[in-house]
Design an enzyme around this catalytic site. Structure first.
Site, PDB file in Angstrom:
ATOM      1  N   GLN A  11      14.840  18.416  29.761  1.00  0.00           N
ATOM      2  CA  GLN A  11      14.271  19.718  29.447  1.00  0.00           C
ATOM      3  C   GLN A  11      14.418  20.051  27.965  1.00  0.00           C
ATOM      4  OE1 GLN A  11      14.953  22.107  32.760  1.00  0.00           O
ATOM      5  NE2 GLN A  11      14.332  24.031  31.840  1.00  0.00           N
ATOM      6  N   SER A  91      19.844  14.157  31.617  1.00  0.00           N
ATOM      7  CA  SER A  91      19.811  15.228  32.604  1.00  0.00           C
ATOM      8  C   SER A  91      18.638  15.009  33.571  1.00  0.00           C
ATOM      9  CB  SER A  91      19.736  16.588  31.903  1.00  0.00           C
ATOM     10  OG  SER A  91      19.788  17.658  32.825  1.00  0.00           O
ATOM     11  N   LEU A  92      17.650  15.876  33.523  1.00  0.00           N
ATOM     12  CA  LEU A  92      16.438  15.734  34.329  1.00  0.00           C
ATOM     13  C   LEU A  92      15.871  14.319  34.234  1.00  0.00           C
ATOM     14  CD1 LEU A  92      13.756  16.848  35.682  1.00  0.00           C
ATOM     15  CD2 LEU A  92      13.054  17.389  33.348  1.00  0.00           C
ATOM     16  N   ARG A 116      14.909  21.589  42.240  1.00  0.00           N
ATOM     17  CA  ARG A 116      16.078  21.634  41.339  1.00  0.00           C
ATOM     18  C   ARG A 116      15.910  22.730  40.295  1.00  0.00           C
ATOM     19  NH1 ARG A 116      17.335  18.849  36.330  1.00  0.00           N
ATOM     20  NH2 ARG A 116      19.483  18.071  36.190  1.00  0.00           N
ATOM     21  N   HIS A 200      24.376  22.594  33.272  1.00  0.00           N
ATOM     22  CA  HIS A 200      25.499  21.658  33.154  1.00  0.00           C
ATOM     23  C   HIS A 200      26.835  22.348  32.856  1.00  0.00           C
ATOM     24  CE1 HIS A 200      22.879  18.275  33.689  1.00  0.00           C
ATOM     25  NE2 HIS A 200      22.074  18.759  32.769  1.00  0.00           N
ATOM     26  N   GLN A 249      25.758  15.608  38.491  1.00  0.00           N
ATOM     27  CA  GLN A 249      25.336  15.961  37.127  1.00  0.00           C
ATOM     28  C   GLN A 249      25.031  17.446  36.973  1.00  0.00           C
ATOM     29  OE1 GLN A 249      20.709  15.942  36.620  1.00  0.00           O
ATOM     30  NE2 GLN A 249      21.403  13.902  36.155  1.00  0.00           N
TER      31      GLN A 249
END
Length: 309
Positions: A11, A91-92, A116, A200, A249
């Site tokens: 992102q 991440s994503l 998500r 996160h 995560q």
């Protein structure tokens, strides 16, 4: 022998128009966008190609949009004979990496990240959480700053991106206090980020628990290409490990610099950032100047990538 890793962005890399040149130039890429539209039940392709930017910034739209562009770009590279020895995603981006590794189906991935995004946005009311980027904080100062800034609230490291760049997340007041303390401790900059939720960090635990049901209902196969995960910065090869990594995560920091170092230790010297933007390519130089990176997210990028063949 030198190895190649494909890196997949997360992102913040989105922009209106992303993927459009790929879809126009390559039928295989266009089919990926069609498949995403069918899986989601709305036109994510139109949002990628035309925006508007404000809609693309909505977390539940950003996430499937970025995965779709990454897989469209990968499909083009694969068609030209380029395949990775390792994969990793920020991440994503770990979802995109797992699609490429053959662990999850693309349709499942875009549906998962659409949910998500919704769960993450709903976990913390607007205005309650925040994130800040901290640049060039002197080594050894972070833990004390976070402890001093907390004052009963949550503020933790969210992204450990490179030796010179980290991101913190948590309650807005605590993040603002930590940003000021970081500047006082010698950081070159500490800036609040225009994000819709504090990703996160422990405030994401409600999103993590909601996502677990969807992850458990999704088939994860063992990986055809090894992945270095965000959560531990270690190699993952089984479907069970891949599912657990996506679960863990959500409230834990992205260990990106350590992930790149793990790839380098495995013999990777060449990196291709597959998808929108070039954030990860930029971070590479700061983590290790010996590593070579190039991005592929637009049809014109092929001219820079083809020398990897």
């Amino acid at each position: 022998m030198s190895k190649t890793a494909f890196l997949f962005p997360g992102q913040g890399s989105q922009y209106a128009g992303m993927g459009k040149s790929l879809a126009e130039a390559y039928p295989d890429a266009a089919r990926v966008f069609e498949a995403a539209d069918a899986a989601l039940g709305f036109s994510i392709s139109k949002l990628c190609f035309e925006g508007p930017e404000e809609e693309l910034k909505r977390t539940e739209i950003t996430q499937p949009a970025l995965v779709t562009v990454s897989i469209a770009a990968f499909t083009v590279l694969q068609g030209k004979g380029l395949v990775p020895d390792y994969v990793a995603g920020h991440s994503l981006g770990e979802y995109s990496a797992l699609v490429v590794a053959g662990s999850i189906d693309f349709a499942d991935a875009v549906r998962l990240v659409h949910k998500r995004g919704r769960y993450m946005q709903a976990a913390v009311p607007a205005g309650v959480g925040a994130m800040a980027a901290v640049l060039k904080l002197p080594e050894g100062k972070l833990d004390r700053i976070l402890a001093e800034a907390a004052q009963g609230e949550v503020v933790t490291a969210a992204n450990l991106n490179s030796p010179d760049q980290l991101v913190i997340a948590g309650h807005a007041g605590a993040v603002e206090r930590a940003a000021e303390l970081a500047k006082a401790a010698g950081a070159r900059r500490a800036v609040m980020l225009p994000v819709s939720a504090p990703f996160h960090c422990p405030l994401m635990k409600p999103a993590q628990e909601r996502l677990k049901t969807d992850l458990d209902a999704t088939q994860f196969r063992d990986l055809a290409v090894p992945l270095i995960n965000n959560w531990q910065a270690r190699e993952v090869r089984t479907g069970a490990e891949a599912r657990e990594a996506l679960y863990q995560q959500v409230p834990n920091p992205v260990l990106w610099a350590d992930s790149i170092r793990a790839l380098a230790a495995a013999g990777v010297t060449r990196f291709i950032e597959v998808g929108a933007g070039g954030v990860l390519t930029g971070l590479l130089r700061n983590i290790d100047p010996a590593l070579t990176g190039v991005k592929f997210g637009e049809a014109s990028d092929w001219e820079k990538v083809k020398w990897f063949k």
